[in-house]
Enzyme design. Structure first.
Site, PDB file in Angstrom:
ATOM      1  N   ASP A  43      28.961 -32.183  -3.743  1.00 26.25           N
ATOM      2  CA  ASP A  43      30.388 -32.477  -3.646  1.00 26.25           C
ATOM      3  C   ASP A  43      30.659 -33.928  -3.251  1.00 26.25           C
ATOM      4  O   ASP A  43      31.603 -34.539  -3.743  1.00 26.25           O
ATOM      5  CB  ASP A  43      31.047 -31.537  -2.634  1.00 26.25           C
ATOM      6  CG  ASP A  43      31.192 -30.122  -3.183  1.00 26.25           C
ATOM      7  OD1 ASP A  43      31.269 -29.968  -4.417  1.00 26.25           O
ATOM      8  OD2 ASP A  43      31.221 -29.179  -2.379  1.00 26.25           O
ATOM      9  N   ALA A 151      43.025 -29.338  -3.125  1.00 26.08           N
ATOM     10  CA  ALA A 151      41.621 -29.409  -3.548  1.00 26.08           C
ATOM     11  C   ALA A 151      40.683 -29.560  -2.364  1.00 26.08           C
ATOM     12  O   ALA A 151      39.544 -29.093  -2.394  1.00 26.08           O
ATOM     13  CB  ALA A 151      41.425 -30.573  -4.522  1.00 26.08           C
ATOM     14  N   ALA A 155      37.487 -27.696   2.561  1.00 27.02           N
ATOM     15  CA  ALA A 155      36.451 -28.550   3.138  1.00 27.02           C
ATOM     16  C   ALA A 155      36.654 -28.654   4.659  1.00 27.02           C
ATOM     17  O   ALA A 155      36.696 -27.645   5.358  1.00 27.02           O
ATOM     18  CB  ALA A 155      36.486 -29.917   2.454  1.00 27.02           C
TER      19      ALA A 155
END
Length: 253
Positions: A43, A151, A155
């Site tokens: 990522d 998005a 995370a």
């Protein structure tokens, strides 16, 4: 007709080996001539690729040669042209960060996932939060705070107990990191068009750094964060495995 592909890879040996194998099978063109860019890594490398190619028209298709690979597709050497032709596209806009430092200098950065403020010393940070020019919180005592895009909501934001946002939603997540006062404050959902301003209280005594997708800026006194609709990142996913599906699935694991 075959798509013109540019292959890029992280420095990891497994990614470099995969790049060599794929080039041997499908060929390779310069980035500026590519119709699609295939990124091989994790990522972090995907974020690096999106940032470095943001002025190019070609979408980016990632294949996981890293660890988690939330933004990546599964790695397979076969049928790549067919996978690219069938891929689903997600379009995301980054955040723009404008930070003022103790010495008066100003730095800017773009973030696809999040902009975070983090204490840079032994004492907790003290932050004042203003939204669109209106003060919303006089003092947040914490280890930090962040603003995340949909998005990026799975995370660091998710690790800090922030909400997972649907990829098509026009909202941002404002999430505290280890809030001490107010202790029960869990953050807020904001319109995508909102501008968030953090003012660091006692910056000499309680130093704070700002981070935009891994780009660190130390000794900040104010940080403004807003979405930048003028920049669009195009990401390709295999059918049924796009960002929207991944964001939903993450909430049931």
């Amino acid at each position: 007709m075959s798509l013109k592909i540019a292959f890029v890879a992280s420095r990891a040996s497994v990614a470099q080996t995969a790049r060599a194998a794929l080039i041997g099978r499908y060929g390779d063109v310069p980035l500026r001539q590519a119709e699609v860019i295939v990124a091989l890594g994790g990522d972090g490398f995907m974020l690096h690729t999106l940032h470095s190619t943001q002025d190019m028209d070609a979408p980016v298709y990632g294949m996981n040669r890293g660890t988690i690979g939330f933004l990546m597709n599964a790695y397979r050497e076969g049928d790549l042209q067919a996978r690219l032709a069938a891929a689903e596209e997600a379009v995301i806009n980054p955040l723009v960060m404008r930070a003022t430092h103790i010495d008066g200098t100003i730095s800017t950065a773009l973030a696809i996932n999040e902009v975070s403020l983090l204490r840079a010393g032994p004492q907790a940070a003290k932050l004042r939060i203003t939204i669109d020019g209106r003060q919303r919180m006089e003092e947040l005592v914490c280890d930090g705070a962040l603003v995340a895009t949909p998005a990026g909501s799975t995370a660091y934001n998710y690790s800090a107990h922030g909400p997972i946002l649907p990829i098509g939603s026009d909202v941002l997540a404002l999430t505290p990191i280890a809030a001490f006062r107010p202790r029960r404050w869990r953050g807020a959902l904001l319109p995508k068009r909102a501008t968030v301003r953090f003012d660091v209280q006692e910056p000499q005594k309680r130093p704070v750094m700002a981070d935009a997708d891994g780009q660190s800026h130390r000794d900040v006194t104010t940080v403004e964060v807003s979405s930048d609709p003028s920049i669009s990142h195009r990401i390709l996913f295999d059918p049924g495995h796009g960002l929207e599906e991944r964001l939903i699935s993450e909430q049931f694991n």
